[in-house]
Write a protein that holds these residues in place. Structure first.
Motif, PDB file in Angstrom:
ATOM      1  N   GLU A 233       0.754  -1.253  -0.064  1.00  0.00           N
ATOM      2  CA  GLU A 233       0.028  -0.006   0.135  1.00  0.00           C
ATOM      3  C   GLU A 233       0.842   1.417   0.055  1.00  0.00           C
ATOM      4  N   GLU A 234       2.162   1.248   0.638  1.00  0.00           N
ATOM      5  CA  GLU A 234       3.001   2.399   0.534  1.00  0.00           C
ATOM      6  C   GLU A 234       3.192   3.011  -0.856  1.00  0.00           C
ATOM      7  N   PHE A 235       3.119   1.942  -1.698  1.00  0.00           N
ATOM      8  CA  PHE A 235       3.601   2.619  -3.131  1.00  0.00           C
ATOM      9  C   PHE A 235       2.206   2.641  -3.971  1.00  0.00           C
ATOM     10  N   ARG A 236       1.263   2.375  -3.711  1.00  0.00           N
ATOM     11  CA  ARG A 236       0.077   2.433  -4.541  1.00  0.00           C
ATOM     12  C   ARG A 236      -0.453   4.015  -4.842  1.00  0.00           C
ATOM     13  N   GLU A 237      -0.285   4.829  -4.217  1.00  0.00           N
ATOM     14  CA  GLU A 237      -0.683   6.256  -4.835  1.00  0.00           C
ATOM     15  C   GLU A 237       0.465   6.935  -5.780  1.00  0.00           C
ATOM     16  N   ALA A 238       1.607   6.404  -5.245  1.00  0.00           N
ATOM     17  CA  ALA A 238       2.834   6.946  -6.271  1.00  0.00           C
ATOM     18  C   ALA A 238       2.746   6.324  -7.623  1.00  0.00           C
ATOM     19  N   ILE A 239       2.162   4.939  -7.731  1.00  0.00           N
ATOM     20  CA  ILE A 239       2.007   4.372  -9.230  1.00  0.00           C
ATOM     21  C   ILE A 239       1.207   5.243  -9.895  1.00  0.00           C
ATOM     22  N   GLY A 240       0.166   5.936  -9.426  1.00  0.00           N
ATOM     23  CA  GLY A 240      -0.556   6.848 -10.181  1.00  0.00           C
ATOM     24  C   GLY A 240      -1.379   6.118 -11.202  1.00  0.00           C
ATOM     25  N   ASN A 241      -1.340   6.327 -12.583  1.00  0.00           N
ATOM     26  CA  ASN A 241      -1.962   5.653 -13.717  1.00  0.00           C
ATOM     27  C   ASN A 241      -1.003   4.737 -14.596  1.00  0.00           C
ATOM     28  N   ARG A 242       0.029   4.191 -13.863  1.00  0.00           N
ATOM     29  CA  ARG A 242       1.120   3.491 -14.750  1.00  0.00           C
ATOM     30  C   ARG A 242       0.554   2.019 -14.240  1.00  0.00           C
ATOM     31  N   ILE A 243       0.297   1.457 -15.417  1.00  0.00           N
ATOM     32  CA  ILE A 243      -0.134   0.049 -15.323  1.00  0.00           C
ATOM     33  C   ILE A 243       0.882  -1.142 -15.878  1.00  0.00           C
ATOM     34  N   TYR A 244       1.768  -0.548 -16.444  1.00  0.00           N
ATOM     35  CA  TYR A 244       2.956  -1.590 -16.938  1.00  0.00           C
ATOM     36  C   TYR A 244       4.038  -1.031 -17.072  1.00  0.00           C
ATOM     37  N   GLY A 245       5.066  -0.978 -16.130  1.00  0.00           N
ATOM     38  CA  GLY A 245       6.339  -0.525 -16.087  1.00  0.00           C
ATOM     39  C   GLY A 245       6.308   0.942 -15.804  1.00  0.00           C
ATOM     40  N   CYS A 246       7.359   1.622 -16.009  1.00  0.00           N
ATOM     41  CA  CYS A 246       7.472   3.122 -15.685  1.00  0.00           C
ATOM     42  C   CYS A 246       8.731   3.736 -16.459  1.00  0.00           C
ATOM     43  N   ASP A 247       8.408   4.724 -17.012  1.00  0.00           N
ATOM     44  CA  ASP A 247       9.814   5.438 -17.737  1.00  0.00           C
ATOM     45  C   ASP A 247      10.216   6.509 -17.277  1.00  0.00           C
ATOM     46  N   ASP A 248       9.791   7.092 -15.895  1.00  0.00           N
ATOM     47  CA  ASP A 248      10.032   8.476 -15.443  1.00  0.00           C
ATOM     48  C   ASP A 248      11.581   8.556 -15.461  1.00  0.00           C
ATOM     49  N   SER A 297       2.714  -9.210 -27.440  1.00  0.00           N
ATOM     50  CA  SER A 297       3.089  -8.196 -26.706  1.00  0.00           C
ATOM     51  C   SER A 297       3.859  -8.591 -25.545  1.00  0.00           C
ATOM     52  N   PRO A 298       4.989  -8.036 -24.876  1.00  0.00           N
ATOM     53  CA  PRO A 298       5.371  -8.342 -23.644  1.00  0.00           C
ATOM     54  C   PRO A 298       4.633  -8.478 -22.637  1.00  0.00           C
ATOM     55  N   ILE A 299       3.502  -7.552 -22.583  1.00  0.00           N
ATOM     56  CA  ILE A 299       2.375  -7.515 -21.507  1.00  0.00           C
ATOM     57  C   ILE A 299       1.656  -8.931 -21.187  1.00  0.00           C
ATOM     58  N   LYS A 300       1.635  -9.596 -22.358  1.00  0.00           N
ATOM     59  CA  LYS A 300       0.963 -10.942 -22.105  1.00  0.00           C
ATOM     60  C   LYS A 300       1.401 -11.836 -21.034  1.00  0.00           C
ATOM     61  N   ARG A 301       2.758 -11.692 -20.784  1.00  0.00           N
ATOM     62  CA  ARG A 301       3.446 -12.686 -19.882  1.00  0.00           C
ATOM     63  C   ARG A 301       3.127 -12.303 -18.237  1.00  0.00           C
ATOM     64  N   ILE A 302       2.753 -11.467 -18.107  1.00  0.00           N
ATOM     65  CA  ILE A 302       2.118 -10.999 -16.774  1.00  0.00           C
ATOM     66  C   ILE A 302       0.851 -11.667 -16.479  1.00  0.00           C
ATOM     67  N   GLY A 303       0.054 -11.912 -17.440  1.00  0.00           N
ATOM     68  CA  GLY A 303      -1.350 -12.583 -17.280  1.00  0.00           C
ATOM     69  C   GLY A 303      -2.316 -11.577 -16.923  1.00  0.00           C
ATOM     70  N   ARG A 304      -3.650 -11.899 -17.233  1.00  0.00           N
ATOM     71  CA  ARG A 304      -4.815 -10.988 -17.053  1.00  0.00           C
ATOM     72  C   ARG A 304      -5.146 -10.574 -15.474  1.00  0.00           C
ATOM     73  N   ASN A 305      -4.584 -11.383 -14.453  1.00  0.00           N
ATOM     74  CA  ASN A 305      -4.905 -11.120 -13.363  1.00  0.00           C
ATOM     75  C   ASN A 305      -4.100  -9.849 -12.524  1.00  0.00           C
ATOM     76  N   ARG A 306      -2.842  -9.995 -12.890  1.00  0.00           N
ATOM     77  CA  ARG A 306      -1.887  -9.114 -12.457  1.00  0.00           C
ATOM     78  C   ARG A 306      -2.174  -7.848 -13.106  1.00  0.00           C
ATOM     79  N   PHE A 307      -2.534  -8.003 -14.325  1.00  0.00           N
ATOM     80  CA  PHE A 307      -2.634  -6.834 -15.178  1.00  0.00           C
ATOM     81  C   PHE A 307      -3.828  -5.859 -14.687  1.00  0.00           C
ATOM     82  N   VAL A 308      -5.090  -6.698 -14.414  1.00  0.00           N
ATOM     83  CA  VAL A 308      -6.130  -6.039 -13.886  1.00  0.00           C
ATOM     84  C   VAL A 308      -6.072  -5.547 -12.467  1.00  0.00           C
TER      85      VAL A 308
END
Length: 357
Positions: A233-248, A297-308
């Motif tokens: 939970e300590e990281f959830r707000e900082a994640i913002g709207n990033r759903i796969y990776g981070c480019d910052d 896509s590389p996204i496929k490897r994390i599966g639906r549950n982790r993605f959602v």
């Protein structure tokens, strides 16, 4: 008088062939293990900075250098393909309706594209030198591509620990060929970070305990891709709207001003539906729909549950009451990690009636 053509060296012909196959960066390094690189790896692992990526620890002795993996290796050919973006990777920050997907995952899976080109280059090299033995790697074996890329002159490992190139900025996919050939090595690249700390200060979760050191357990890329359970939970707000990776940390690097998207391999051109995807559409994905959407896509490897799960964190941070009904439905999801993320997000979202007040 007839001019005798100058015979190109094997190394020169190798570079030309690599560029023909789509690589924009090519360099050669000795295959000997580097004690300093090995020491840094073991210190990083001992600090627990790899999180639950147990595969990094399991084969640490092999990972520490080329000859630790393959004693017969004499040279390493380090290669890079560009995936430089056309637009600002940070442009969607704070968007209540859209999600952010890392630039590298907006096109085709780089593993397939880079490995195909590596194999083609390896075949060519074997035709030139039939006695040569080779092994090809692209992020699927215990190989430290970034230190090897630095040793081969492709660029340097910046303070964010990623490869930085003077010509291609932070946007290179790396691959390597180990060979028994003794090739003339290139000079290692010097560090050009200077006093800049832009990547360090840009990190939303303070994942850099010091320069040149990443604590993966705090990294949004790790949390949204590698981490399998509930996101702390300590990281959830900082994640913002990033759903796969981070480019910052990559996107703010000043060396990106030299990167040109025209050098990008066409396989990595972003899919239109992944540049600024709608959160409501992603939250609606069931397993079959997820697999169909992210085929190739590389996204496929994390599966639906982790993605959602990731999409629900973004929904909770959005403040968008229009997502409340979808999020509420996902509190009953069969996967408890998804259901827990939905309960958290629901607690963060205003109801439709509250929004209208």
């Amino acid at each position: 008088m007839v001019n005798t053509p100058v015979t190109l060296s094997l190394e020169e012909r190798l570079r030309a062939k690599a560029r023909e196959l789509g690589f924009v960066a090519v360099g050669i390094a000795p295959a000997a293990d580097d004690p300093l690189r090995a020491q840094r790896l073991h210190e990083w692992l001992a600090a627990g900075f790899h999180g639950n990526m147990g595969w990094m620890e399991d084969r640490a002795e092999v990972r520490q250098g080329p000859q630790s993996m393959w004693p017969e290796a004499k040279s390493v050919i380090a290669l890079g393909m560009s995936y430089a973006p056309d637009t600002d990777p940070l442009a969607l920050e704070g968007d209540a309706e859209r999600a952010r997907i890392s630039v590298y995952a907006q096109g085709r899976d780089y593993h397939d594209t880079v490995k195909k080109a590596l194999k083609a280059l390896a075949r060519w090299l074997c035709e030139q030198e039939p006695a040569a033995q080779l092994k090809v790697f692209v992020d699927t074996a215990p190989v430290m591509e970034k230190p090897l890329g630095e040793a081969a002159g492709l660029g340097w490992q910046g303070k964010h620990t990623n490869m930085v190139s003077r010509e291609h900025g932070n946007w290179l996919f790396l691959g390597a060929i180990y060979t028994t050939l003794e090739l003339a090595p290139d000079a290692p690249h010097e560090d050009r970070c200077g006093s800049c700390t832009a990547c360090q200060t840009a990190c939303p979760t303070d994942a850099f305990p010091q320069t040149y050191r990443l604590d993966a357990r705090r990294c949004i890329s790790y949390l949204t891709i590698e981490h399998k359970g509930p996101i702390p939970e300590e990281f959830r707000e900082a994640i913002g709207n990033r759903i796969y990776g981070c480019d910052d940390c990559l996107a703010v690097c000043p060396w990106n001003k030299f990167a040109d998207s025209a050098a990008r391999n066409r396989a990595f051109a972003p899919r239109e539906d992944l540049v600024a995807p709608r959160l409501d559409e992603l939250l609606a994905l069931e397993d079959a729909g997820f697999r169909a959407k992210f085929s190739g896509s590389p996204i496929k490897r994390i599966g639906r549950n982790r993605f959602v799960r990731n999409c629900l964190i973004a929904a909770g941070n959005s403040g968008n009451a229009a997502l409340t009904e979808q999020v509420a439905a996902l509190t009953q999801d069969a996967d408890e990690v998804v259901a827990e993320a939905a309960r958290w997000a629901l607690g963060k979202l205003p109801s439709s009636s509250e929004e209208g007040q």
